[in-house]
Scaffold this active site. Structure first.
Site, PDB file in Angstrom:
ATOM      1  N   LYS A 143       0.647  -1.339  -0.095  1.00 40.52           N
ATOM      2  CA  LYS A 143      -0.114   0.051   0.014  1.00 40.52           C
ATOM      3  C   LYS A 143       1.568   0.891   0.018  1.00 40.52           C
ATOM      4  O   LYS A 143       0.954   2.268  -1.001  1.00 40.52           O
ATOM      5  CB  LYS A 143      -0.909   0.242   1.365  1.00 40.52           C
ATOM      6  CG  LYS A 143      -1.738  -1.246   1.328  1.00 40.52           C
ATOM      7  CD  LYS A 143      -3.048  -1.157   2.618  1.00 40.52           C
ATOM      8  CE  LYS A 143      -2.371  -0.748   3.896  1.00 40.52           C
ATOM      9  NZ  LYS A 143      -1.635  -2.289   4.294  1.00 40.52           N
ATOM     10  N   ARG A 162      -9.333   1.240   8.635  1.00 43.77           N
ATOM     11  CA  ARG A 162      -9.615  -0.314   9.428  1.00 43.77           C
ATOM     12  C   ARG A 162     -10.871  -0.463   9.841  1.00 43.77           C
ATOM     13  O   ARG A 162     -10.765  -1.936   9.926  1.00 43.77           O
ATOM     14  CB  ARG A 162      -8.177  -0.346  10.005  1.00 43.77           C
ATOM     15  CG  ARG A 162      -6.660  -0.269   9.414  1.00 43.77           C
ATOM     16  CD  ARG A 162      -5.092  -0.042   9.671  1.00 43.77           C
ATOM     17  NE  ARG A 162      -5.017  -0.667   9.986  1.00 43.77           N
ATOM     18  CZ  ARG A 162      -3.944  -0.547   9.272  1.00 43.77           C
ATOM     19  NH1 ARG A 162      -3.470   0.622   9.032  1.00 43.77           N
ATOM     20  NH2 ARG A 162      -1.976  -1.301   9.533  1.00 43.77           N
ATOM     21  N   ARG A 201      11.729  -6.755   4.495  1.00 45.08           N
ATOM     22  CA  ARG A 201      11.367  -5.123   5.048  1.00 45.08           C
ATOM     23  C   ARG A 201      11.938  -4.803   5.926  1.00 45.08           C
ATOM     24  O   ARG A 201      13.128  -4.301   5.830  1.00 45.08           O
ATOM     25  CB  ARG A 201       9.827  -4.377   5.140  1.00 45.08           C
ATOM     26  CG  ARG A 201      10.398  -3.524   5.224  1.00 45.08           C
ATOM     27  CD  ARG A 201       8.386  -2.490   5.348  1.00 45.08           C
ATOM     28  NE  ARG A 201       7.771  -3.127   5.528  1.00 45.08           N
ATOM     29  CZ  ARG A 201       6.695  -3.050   6.032  1.00 45.08           C
ATOM     30  NH1 ARG A 201       5.571  -2.458   5.058  1.00 45.08           N
ATOM     31  NH2 ARG A 201       5.187  -3.770   7.131  1.00 45.08           N
ATOM     32  N   ARG A 226      10.808  -1.161  12.151  1.00 45.12           N
ATOM     33  CA  ARG A 226       9.807  -1.097  12.238  1.00 45.12           C
ATOM     34  C   ARG A 226       9.830  -2.372  13.505  1.00 45.12           C
ATOM     35  O   ARG A 226      10.093  -3.159  13.454  1.00 45.12           O
ATOM     36  CB  ARG A 226       8.601  -1.445  11.602  1.00 45.12           C
ATOM     37  CG  ARG A 226       8.534  -0.882  10.109  1.00 45.12           C
ATOM     38  CD  ARG A 226       7.420  -0.479   9.041  1.00 45.12           C
ATOM     39  NE  ARG A 226       6.330  -0.920  10.297  1.00 45.12           N
ATOM     40  CZ  ARG A 226       5.282  -0.564   8.938  1.00 45.12           C
ATOM     41  NH1 ARG A 226       5.403  -0.147   7.723  1.00 45.12           N
ATOM     42  NH2 ARG A 226       3.850  -1.342   9.841  1.00 45.12           N
ATOM     43  N   ARG A 255      -1.571  -9.005  12.729  1.00 41.24           N
ATOM     44  CA  ARG A 255      -1.717  -8.419  11.866  1.00 41.24           C
ATOM     45  C   ARG A 255      -2.523  -8.887  11.384  1.00 41.24           C
ATOM     46  O   ARG A 255      -4.013  -8.038  10.465  1.00 41.24           O
ATOM     47  CB  ARG A 255      -0.227  -7.176  11.229  1.00 41.24           C
ATOM     48  CG  ARG A 255       0.242  -6.761  13.258  1.00 41.24           C
ATOM     49  CD  ARG A 255       1.725  -6.366  12.505  1.00 41.24           C
ATOM     50  NE  ARG A 255       1.651  -4.808  11.549  1.00 41.24           N
ATOM     51  CZ  ARG A 255       2.301  -4.416  10.751  1.00 41.24           C
ATOM     52  NH1 ARG A 255       3.224  -5.166  10.126  1.00 41.24           N
ATOM     53  NH2 ARG A 255       1.964  -3.156   9.809  1.00 41.24           N
TER      54      ARG A 255
HETATM   55  P1  AMP Z   1       0.539   0.254   9.181  1.00 43.75           P
HETATM   56  O1  AMP Z   1       1.990   1.299   8.617  1.00 43.75           O
HETATM   57  O2  AMP Z   1      -0.255   0.889   8.249  1.00 43.75           O
HETATM   58  O3  AMP Z   1       1.247  -1.224   8.794  1.00 43.75           O
HETATM   59  O4  AMP Z   1       0.366   0.434  10.497  1.00 43.75           O
HETATM   60  C1  AMP Z   1       0.905   0.369  11.521  1.00 43.75           C
HETATM   61  C2  AMP Z   1       0.240  -0.054  13.119  1.00 43.75           C
HETATM   62  O5  AMP Z   1      -0.018   0.913  13.423  1.00 43.75           O
HETATM   63  C3  AMP Z   1      -0.316  -0.534  13.129  1.00 43.75           C
HETATM   64  O6  AMP Z   1      -0.364  -2.308  13.245  1.00 43.75           O
HETATM   65  C4  AMP Z   1      -1.613  -0.387  13.969  1.00 43.75           C
HETATM   66  O7  AMP Z   1      -1.703  -0.581  15.602  1.00 43.75           O
HETATM   67  C5  AMP Z   1      -1.568   1.355  13.605  1.00 43.75           C
HETATM   68  N1  AMP Z   1      -2.908   1.973  13.048  1.00 43.75           N
HETATM   69  C6  AMP Z   1      -2.155   2.125  11.524  1.00 43.75           C
HETATM   70  N2  AMP Z   1      -3.068   3.006  10.927  1.00 43.75           N
HETATM   71  C7  AMP Z   1      -4.829   2.463  11.598  1.00 43.75           C
HETATM   72  C8  AMP Z   1      -5.823   2.128  12.237  1.00 43.75           C
HETATM   73  N3  AMP Z   1      -6.140   3.564  11.073  1.00 43.75           N
HETATM   74  N4  AMP Z   1      -6.974   1.801  13.145  1.00 43.75           N
HETATM   75  C9  AMP Z   1      -6.044   1.454  13.683  1.00 43.75           C
HETATM   76  N5  AMP Z   1      -4.612   1.109  13.898  1.00 43.75           N
HETATM   77  C10 AMP Z   1      -3.814   1.474  13.459  1.00 43.75           C
END
Ligand code: AMP
Length: 193
Positions: A13, A88, A127, A135, A146
Site C-alpha cells: 500500500k 481499518r 523489509r 519498524r 496483524r
Molecule cells: P501500518 O503502517 O499501516 O501497517 O500501521 C502500523 C500499525 O499502526 C498498525 O499495526 C496499527 O497498530 C496502527 N495503525 C495504523 N493505522 C491504523 C488505523 N487506521 N487504525 C488502527 N490502528 C492503526
C-alpha cells in the site's frame, strides 16, 4: 479524487500510495507513518500507541479519527488524498464519510491489493532486512497477529465499498510496476466518470 488503498500488512500500500502521489499529485495519508512519527518524536500520542503497535493490535478509533480529521484540515488535502492504512474499522469508515461530507468531499474509489498471505511473511522479512528492523512490528509473530486483525476487522469493510460500486481489486503479488499500471488504469476509469 479521494482514494483508499486496502490490503493486509506488506501488500504494498505504502509503495503504491507514493507512486500515486508522484504521478497524480494526490496526498498520501498513512496513519501508520503518522503514528510511527509520533513514536519517534516521543509525543504523548506516540507513548500511548507504541506498545499497541508493537503487538500488532489496532490503535483506538478515536485516536485515529482525530489525527485524520486534523490532517484533512491542511490545505493540501483538497488536492485529493490517497488513504493508506485507513479506514481499518467500521467506526473509521463511518467517521471518514462524515469528515469528507463536512468538507464537501467523498471517496471516489477503493482499491484492494490482493495478496498471498504466506508470501507476505517473506516480504516483511525482506523489509526488516532493508530497513535494519526500523519498524518494531516487523516480526513474523506480529505479522501473524496483524494478518488476523486485518482479516477480522478490515477485510469485511470491502463489502461496504463493493456495494457502492467503488471497489476495484488488483493482484498485489505482481511486480511493483505492474500493480502501478493496474492502478493507473483504475484512476483513468474514475477520472472518466
Ligand atoms: P501500518 O503502517 O499501516 O501497517 O500501521 C502500523 C500499525 O499502526 C498498525 O499495526 C496499527 O497498530 C496502527 N495503525 C495504523 N493505522 C491504523 C488505523 N487506521 N487504525 C488502527 N490502528 C492503526
Amino acid at each position: 479524487m479521494n482514494l483508499i488503498l486496502f490490503g493486509p500488512p506488506g501488500a504494498g500500500k505504502g509503495t503504491q500510495a507514493k507512486i500515486l502521489q508522484e504521478e497524480w499529485g494526490l496526498v498520501q495519508l498513512s496513519t501508520g507513518d503518522m503514528l510511527r512519527a509520533a513514536v519517534a518524536a516521543g509525543t504523548e500520542l506516540g507513548k500511548r500507541c507504541k506498545a499497541i503497535m508493537d503487538r500488532g493490535d489496532y490503535v483506538p478509533d478515536d485516536v485515529i479519527i482525530g489525527i485524520i480529521s486534523d490532517r484533512l484540515d491542511h490545505a493540501d488535502s483538497a488536492r485529493g488524498v490517497v488513504f493508506d492504512g485507513f479506514p481499518r474499522t467500521t467506526a473509521q469508515v463511518t467517521a471518514l464519510d462524515t469528515m469528507l461530507a463536512e468538507r464537501g468531499q467523498k471517496i471516489d474509489g477503493a482499491i484492494e491489493l490482493k495478496v498471498d498471505e504466506a508470501a507476505l511473511v517473506g516480504r516483511v522479512e525482506q523489509r526488516k532486512l532493508e530497513t535494519g528492523g526500523a519498524r518494531g512490528d516487523d516480526t513474523s509473530e506480529t505479522l501473524r497477529k496483524r494478518l488476523e486483525v486485518y482479516r477480522t476487522n478490515t477485510a469485511p469493510l470491502l463489502d461496504f465499498y463493493r456495494a457502492q460500486g467503488k471497489l476495484s481489486s488488483l493482484d498485489g503479488m505482481a511486480p511493483i510496476p505492474q500493480v502501478a499500471s493496474g492502478l493507473r488504469h483504475v484512476l483513468e476509469g474514475l477520472r472518466g466518470h
